[in-house]
Design an enzyme around this catalytic site. Structure first.
Site, mmCIF file in Angstrom:
data_model
loop_
_atom_site.group_PDB
_atom_site.id
_atom_site.type_symbol
_atom_site.label_atom_id
_atom_site.label_comp_id
_atom_site.label_asym_id
_atom_site.label_seq_id
_atom_site.Cartn_x
_atom_site.Cartn_y
_atom_site.Cartn_z
ATOM 1 N N HIS A 107 -7.676 1.968 -10.094
ATOM 2 C CA HIS A 107 -7.912 1.591 -8.700
ATOM 3 C C HIS A 107 -9.015 2.452 -8.085
ATOM 4 O O HIS A 107 -9.129 2.540 -6.861
ATOM 5 C CB HIS A 107 -6.619 1.737 -7.901
ATOM 6 C CG HIS A 107 -6.539 0.825 -6.720
ATOM 7 N ND1 HIS A 107 -6.317 -0.524 -6.836
ATOM 8 C CD2 HIS A 107 -6.656 1.053 -5.397
ATOM 9 C CE1 HIS A 107 -6.290 -1.076 -5.639
ATOM 10 N NE2 HIS A 107 -6.496 -0.147 -4.743
ATOM 11 N N ASP A 172 0.126 3.286 0.566
ATOM 12 C CA ASP A 172 0.260 1.974 1.205
ATOM 13 C C ASP A 172 0.403 0.846 0.178
ATOM 14 O O ASP A 172 0.989 -0.194 0.475
ATOM 15 C CB ASP A 172 -0.959 1.695 2.092
ATOM 16 C CG ASP A 172 -0.963 2.532 3.353
ATOM 17 O OD1 ASP A 172 0.131 2.783 3.898
ATOM 18 O OD2 ASP A 172 -2.049 2.949 3.805
ATOM 19 N N GLU A 288 0.448 5.044 11.430
ATOM 20 C CA GLU A 288 -0.925 4.757 11.024
ATOM 21 C C GLU A 288 -1.663 4.145 12.209
ATOM 22 O O GLU A 288 -1.074 3.838 13.250
ATOM 23 C CB GLU A 288 -0.982 3.827 9.811
ATOM 24 C CG GLU A 288 -0.654 4.514 8.499
ATOM 25 C CD GLU A 288 -1.099 3.729 7.278
ATOM 26 O OE1 GLU A 288 -1.816 2.714 7.427
ATOM 27 O OE2 GLU A 288 -0.740 4.141 6.149
#
Length: 528
Positions: A107, A172, A288
């Site tokens: 990623h 997340d 957030e």
């Protein structure tokens, strides 16, 4: 008879590998010599070392889809011993050692998980979720889990929930490997209260760049333990981590509030994270924030009902930029009757735009796995496997207002190209352990700012240029940001990034990976 058949099959495998290797040598120049190839083929891992173009090309790209670096081979280990064999061979090969990179879900954005002309270790082949997570309990630690470095966090969640417990700190996105996030830090809206994922690790098994398989903790091989956490893969490959668990909640009160004034937005965020004791009932579990514009509306409107979207877009039109605070309060059967009152008390004095507070009540798993829903939607639209020219920064609290003026207003809004999610939320410095390799600003509170761009294959450079303009603005104005998931090309830039930690970082490299074999894609010690 069966033994002869087995030997014949193995000879055929080795012959096919040799033919592929020779073909590769003809097609492209590689640092691995012919003699070195033959030495690799003599190893007991020869039959799981893949050099076919399908394997090497699959390992030559990452989530960013910006950088392509083709490895010479891909190792698909069945156990950590296979990795030890490879690394030990590379370390002891005096004629020409080759580089090695552990790859989970890859990623990364700028080729950090690649090993150009080296060997990529496909960590995902190590094992499935059924045997990768073990939940245990002790008097000293309470509940904890021993987890394979190749495990996806979504699989860890599913396994631990069977025991009524779960990790306390998340990213997340849950379709990432444990080893991958611990090599960076592992952050999300829980970080302000529970710390990054690297602050919730008790012990690890690590294969160092010398081919040693070591267990490390704060008490056993502590230099390795603290170096590896946030160490960008430079000192070893994580094959097991012992992580902290807590009682798993059942459901989540999930709230979003809109702001037109940046000062109100940051004051309220900082107030919300000031209550950050792990056992504080009046504290939130997640905080957030994000930047809302017309241009990136596809990345944030899905939370809201269709009936609310029209007035939301009218508010965006009026102000051009809006800011959103997103919070969550977890609860279970014990706190079900008190959670609403607790949340009301926490949020009562905030300065959001009146009548622009929105609440959902969702299952705990659905909240943690919320990004997966968006991923599947994007996949159906053909918009997931596209370039991702991301930029993630840690910005000191003292300069966040300057950052808003110079970047959000005078770069992002004026360029009007940002289509992805833009995150902006604060964290508490005291939740991080300075002995670890991860680097953060030297202030009590700092902000994460993430430009999570998605682009076409023809225009990703435009977003990359905006990222460079953001970094140049910070440099010219003395805003001492730190990159999260950093990407630099020179030793000077890396020295500035690590600051006072650079010398320790170098010493750890010399101790645990003296031949600089591991994670060449980070370009820290293998820079151009």
């Amino acid at each position: 008879m069966a033994q002869n058949h087995l030997m014949a099959s193995r000879c055929m495998i080795i012959l096919l590998i040799m033919m592929s290797l020779l073909l590769s040598m003809v097609c492209q120049s590689k640092p691995l010599t012919d003699s070195l190839y033959h030495k690799l083929l003599s190893l007991p891992i020869a039959d799981i070392l893949h050099v076919d173009s399908e394997s090497t090309h699959a390992a030559s790209v990452d989530f960013g889809l910006i950088v392509r670096e083709i490895p010479a081979a891909v190792l698909r280990p069945s156990c950590p011993k296979d990795i030890v064999t490879l690394v030990a061979f590379a370390y002891n090969e005096s004629s020409l050692p080759f580089t090695i990179s552990a790859r989970g879900c890859s990623h990364s954005i700028q080729g950090q998980a690649m090993a150009p002309d080296g060997v990529v270790v496909d960590m995902m082949s190590l094992g499935n979720k059924r045997r990768g997570t073990t939940v245990l309990w002790s008097w000293s630690l309470g509940h904890y889990a021993d987890v394979g470095g190749q495990q996806l966090w979504i699989d860890v969640l599913e396994e631990t929930l069977k025991h009524g417990v779960a990790p306390v700190s998340w990213t997340d996105y849950l379709y990432l490997t444990v080893g991958g996030t611990l090599s960076n830090a592992g952050i999300s809206g829980e970080t302000f209260r529970y710390g990054p994922q690297i602050s919730n690790v008790y012990e690890m098994d690590v294969i160092t760049g010398t081919g040693d398989f070591l267990t490390c903790s704060p008490d056993k091989n502590p230099e390795l333990f603290y170096s590896v956490l946030g160490g960008l893969g430079q000192f070893g490959i994580i094959t097991r981590a012992r992580i902290a668990l807590g009682q798993a909640p059942k459901r989540v009160k999930w709230v979003r509030m809109l702001y037109s004034d940046f000062s109100d937005f940051t004051i309220d965020q900082e107030s919300l994270i000031s209550h950050h004791g792990r056992d504080q009932d009046e504290a939130l579990d997640y905080v957030e924030g994000s930047l809302l514009m017309h241009r990136n509306s596809d990345s944030w409107t899905s939370f809201f009902s269709l009936s609310d979207r029209q007035r939301l877009m009218s508010l965006v039109t009026e102000h051009e930029l809006l800011y959103c605070i997103e919070v969550a309060k977890f609860y279970d059967g014990r706190t079900q009757t008190t959670v609403d009152k607790a949340l009301e008390i926490i949020l009562k004095d905030l300065s959001h735009v009146p009548e622009f507070m929105f609440e959902k009540d969702v299952a705990y798993v659905d909240f943690l796995n919320r990004v997966r829903v968006e991923e599947l939607k994007l996949r159906r639209q053909g918009l997931w496997n596209v370039p991702h020219p991301w930029l993630n920064l840690f910005v000191p609290k003292s300069r966040i207002a300057d950052f808003n003026t110079g970047v959000f207003n005078n770069i992002v809004l004026k360029k009007n190209i940002t289509t992805g999610l833009v995150l902006i939320y604060p964290m508490n410095n005291d939740k991080w352990d300075d002995r670890m390799s991860a680097v953060i600003p030297d202030e009590d509170v700092f902000y994460t700012v993430g430009f999570l761009h998605s682009s076409g294959f023809e225009d990703w450079q435009e977003f990359d240029l905006q990222n460079k303009e953001v970094l140049l603005f910070c440099e010219n104005n003395g805003i001492k940001v730190k990159q999260y998931l950093p990407n630099y090309n020179t030793e000077r830039e890396w020295m500035e990034h690590f600051g006072s930690k650079w010398r320790t970082f170098q010493e750890s490299k010399a101790q645990f990976d003296p031949k600089m074999l591991l994670s060449p894609g980070q370009r820290i010690f293998n820079h151009n």
